[in-house]
Structures are given as structure tokens and as C-alpha cells.
Write an enzyme that holds these catalytic residues in place. Structure first.
Site, PDB file in Angstrom:
ATOM      1  N   LYS A 208       8.188 -13.466  35.449  1.00  0.00           N
ATOM      2  CA  LYS A 208       8.352 -13.252  34.942  1.00  0.00           C
ATOM      3  C   LYS A 208       6.749 -13.657  33.769  1.00  0.00           C
ATOM      4  CE  LYS A 208      11.639 -12.024  31.198  1.00  0.00           C
ATOM      5  NZ  LYS A 208      14.053 -12.338  31.098  1.00  0.00           N
ATOM      6  N   LYS A 261       7.718  -9.710  37.138  1.00  0.00           N
ATOM      7  CA  LYS A 261       8.321  -8.791  36.116  1.00  0.00           C
ATOM      8  C   LYS A 261       7.115  -8.693  35.266  1.00  0.00           C
ATOM      9  CE  LYS A 261      11.962  -8.062  32.691  1.00  0.00           C
ATOM     10  NZ  LYS A 261      12.771  -8.354  32.206  1.00  0.00           N
TER      11      LYS A 261
END
Length: 335
Positions: A208, A261
Site C-alpha cells: 500500500k 494499492k
């Protein structure tokens, strides 16, 4: 193409270009996107009969539990694989205590959706940023040496495991820790196994990045930090090898699915993760990516349907088995 070049490729004749009729294009297509590959995010609030529009994300709403159930039913009818739930409690505190409250919006929505909508995968986001009064992803402490405020990793991990357990008790199929604390996957796996939930899967936000594309989400989830940023625990956008290390650690701790992400700026990372590990890989087509397409389409600068499907195809082509996207319902109807 010269005869010498053809020979070097083991070809005797010049290859002919296929005339791409619609039927033939479908027949030879290398990458396919289906509704079953998509996951639709839902933002759940308290109350009843509530559908609050998110101004920076056209078509996205904060939903009360009854409306979330109605939306989940539509998601199932569209053939979409699952939903992921984010919760907005009515009150917050420094420790994010509402994250593990069995009567909080996410836990209540999980029970309602699993009761009313059959065979829809229910995923829950596990983090504290939506529940803390300061908007950070964990418990804050002051570093005695420097006087700086930082996140207490181990204390935060304990609370995350407690929140994940509450989601499992409510009936979640998958819990998805998005905090990026060290050791949280192992702690959650251990807690779930000890408490009798070995079949609840973990989808880890393993890579992330500290991205500029999260802005609209923070409006939708009411999770913007009151001060500072999240660079201490989210990844540097310049790093790809680090992503592979993070994924490996999460898999060793018991992650069943790993996520990258955002999606579009990190297609190379998605590809490398899938190639290196060969495990179920998810990608989150995040709020900023969605909002940019919506804004450009509203101005007539792009064909929204084509741009949406091209985007989702590129994510699948990079190696994503699962794509979390706010476009899931619109895409499913076209697909």
C-alpha cells in the site's frame, strides 16, 4: 518482414493480420474481465434510510445499514463477486474503540448482508483511521527521545486483531487489514485461528503506497489525518523491490490474498507480485483514479465507458485476479 527475419523466427510465410470483427476480437482476446472478478466498496454509516452522496466521487454514497443491504443485493444481481465494507461510526476516540464494537456499522452490516444476500463474498476493511479522533491508522505515542508523535506499532496490532475478530464473529468471509503495521497479518491469523475462525481468509493490503490518489476516499470514509501524513508506514512510490519484500512477509504470516494499492500507477508492481509469488492477487482501483475518470467524462474529454473498461482490463492484464473498484456495478452491466 524480410525472408531472413522470417527464417530466424522459424516462419516460412509472412503472418497475416486477422480481420478483427467483433466476434473474432472476443474469440482471440487474451485478457478477460468478468463481474465475478470485481469487488464493490461500500461506506456504511449509522441510522436508517440514509444515502449521503460523496461530493468528490459521483455515484458513491455513505449508506445506512438498510441501504447497504439494498446495494449489496443489487451487487449480487449484477453478478459481482463481493463487497468490501468501510465503517463510519457516530463517535470517535483516540484509540479507535468503535472499530471492534459489535454494534458498529460494519459489524451490523455484515450480519444483515450475510442474512439477506446469499452467496456474496463479504470483505471487511480492518484499520483504525476511520475510528480514531486524530485520523491516523493506530494508537499515537510520543517518542521520548525526539518528542515526535508516532504510531505505537504493537499496541495498534492488538487492536487490529480485536477488530478483525469482531468482523469474523459477525460473519465476514474475508478480513482485509489496510493499516500497514508490522506483524499485523500474523497477529490477526493467530487470533482468528485461536477463536475458531480458521476459514476466515485474510486479504492483506501488502503493498500500500503513500499515494496522492486517496483524497476522495478520505472524504467518503471521514478518515483524513488531523495532522501530518502516513509516510511512516505506507510505502514510498519509488520502491518496487520493497513491495516484493512486504508481500513475502505477509504471505509468511498467513495472508491468503495480497493486494497492491493504488492500481494504475503500480501496474508494474502488480505484474511483479503475480509473477514472483503466483498467489491470488488483488488491486485497488482507488478513489482518485475513479474521480479523475468521472471528472474527465463529465467535461466530455473522454468516453467514460471505454476508458473504464480499458482501465479495468489493464489491471487484469497486469496480473490482478481481483479488482476493487467503485466502477464495479457500471462495469458489470456493460460486461
Amino acid at each position: 518482414m524480410t525472408e531472413t527475419r522470417l527464417a530466424s523466427l522459424g516462419l516460412k510465410h509472412r503472418p497475416r493480420r486477422l480481420r478483427r470483427t467483433p466476434a473474432l476480437r472476443a474469440l482471440v482476446r487474451e485478457t478477460r474481465v468478468t463481474p465475478e472478478q470485481l469487488v464493490y466498496p461500500l461506506f456504511v454509516i449509522e441510522g436508517e434510510g440514509q444515502r449521503r452522496p460523496v461530493s468528490s466521487m459521483p455515484g458513491v454514497f455513505q449508506l445506512s445499514v438498510d441501504e447497504a443491504v439494498r446495494e449489496a443485493s443489487g451487487v449480487k444481481a449484477d453478478g459481482i463477486g463481493g463487497v468490501i465494507l468501510f465503517g463510519l461510526p457516530s463517535s470517535k476516540d483516540a484509540g479507535g474503540s468503535a472499530a471492534s464494537d459489535p454494534d458498529a456499522p460494519v459489524q451490523t452490516a455484515v450480519r444483515a448482508i450475510t442474512r439477506e444476500v446469499r452467496d456474496l463474498v463479504v470483505i471487511t476493511d480492518v484499520c483504525l483511521c476511520e475510528y480514531t479522533s486524530h485520523g491516523h491508522c493506530g494508537v499515537l505515542v510520543e517518542d521520548r527521545a525526539t518528542g515526535e508523535i508516532e504510531i505505537a506499532n504493537d499496541a495498534t496490532v492488538e487492536l487490529l486483531a480485536k477488530a478483525a475478530l469482531s468482523h469474523a464473529i459477525a460473519g465476514a468471509d474475508i478480513v482485509a487489514p489496510s493499516d500497514m503495521m508490522d506483524g499485523r497479518v500474523g497477529a490477526i491469523r493467530g487470533t482468528l485461528d485461536e477463536r475458531g475462525f480458521p476459514n476466515v481468509a485474510i486479504m492483506s493490503y501488502a503493498a500500500k503506497y503513500c499515494s496522492a490518489f486517496y483524497g476522495p476516499f478520505r472524504e467518503a470514509a471521514d478518515s483524513a489525518p488531523a495532522f501530518g501524513d502516513r509516510r511512516s508506514h505506507q510505502m514510498d512510490p519509488a520502491n518496487a523491490e520493497e513491495a516484493l519484500r512486504e508481500v513475502r512477509l505477509d504471505l509468511e504470516e498467513g495472508a491468503d490474498i495480497v493486494m497492491v494499492k493504488p492500481a494504475l500507477p503500480y501496474l508494474d508492481v502488480i505484474s511483479r507480485v503475480k509473477e514472483a509469488f503466483g498467489v491470488p492477487t488483488a488491486a485497488y482501483h482507488v478513489s482518485g483514479e475513479y474521480a479523475m475518470l468521472k471528472a474527465a467524462a463529465e467535461r466530455g474529454w473522454i468516453d467514460e465507458e471505454r476508458a473504464m473498461l480499458e482501465t479495468l482490463t489493464s489491471i487484469a492484464r497486469a496480473g490482478a485476479d481481483i479488482t476493487l473498484t467503485y466502477y464495479a456495478r457500471e462495469a458489470a452491466r456493460l460486461l
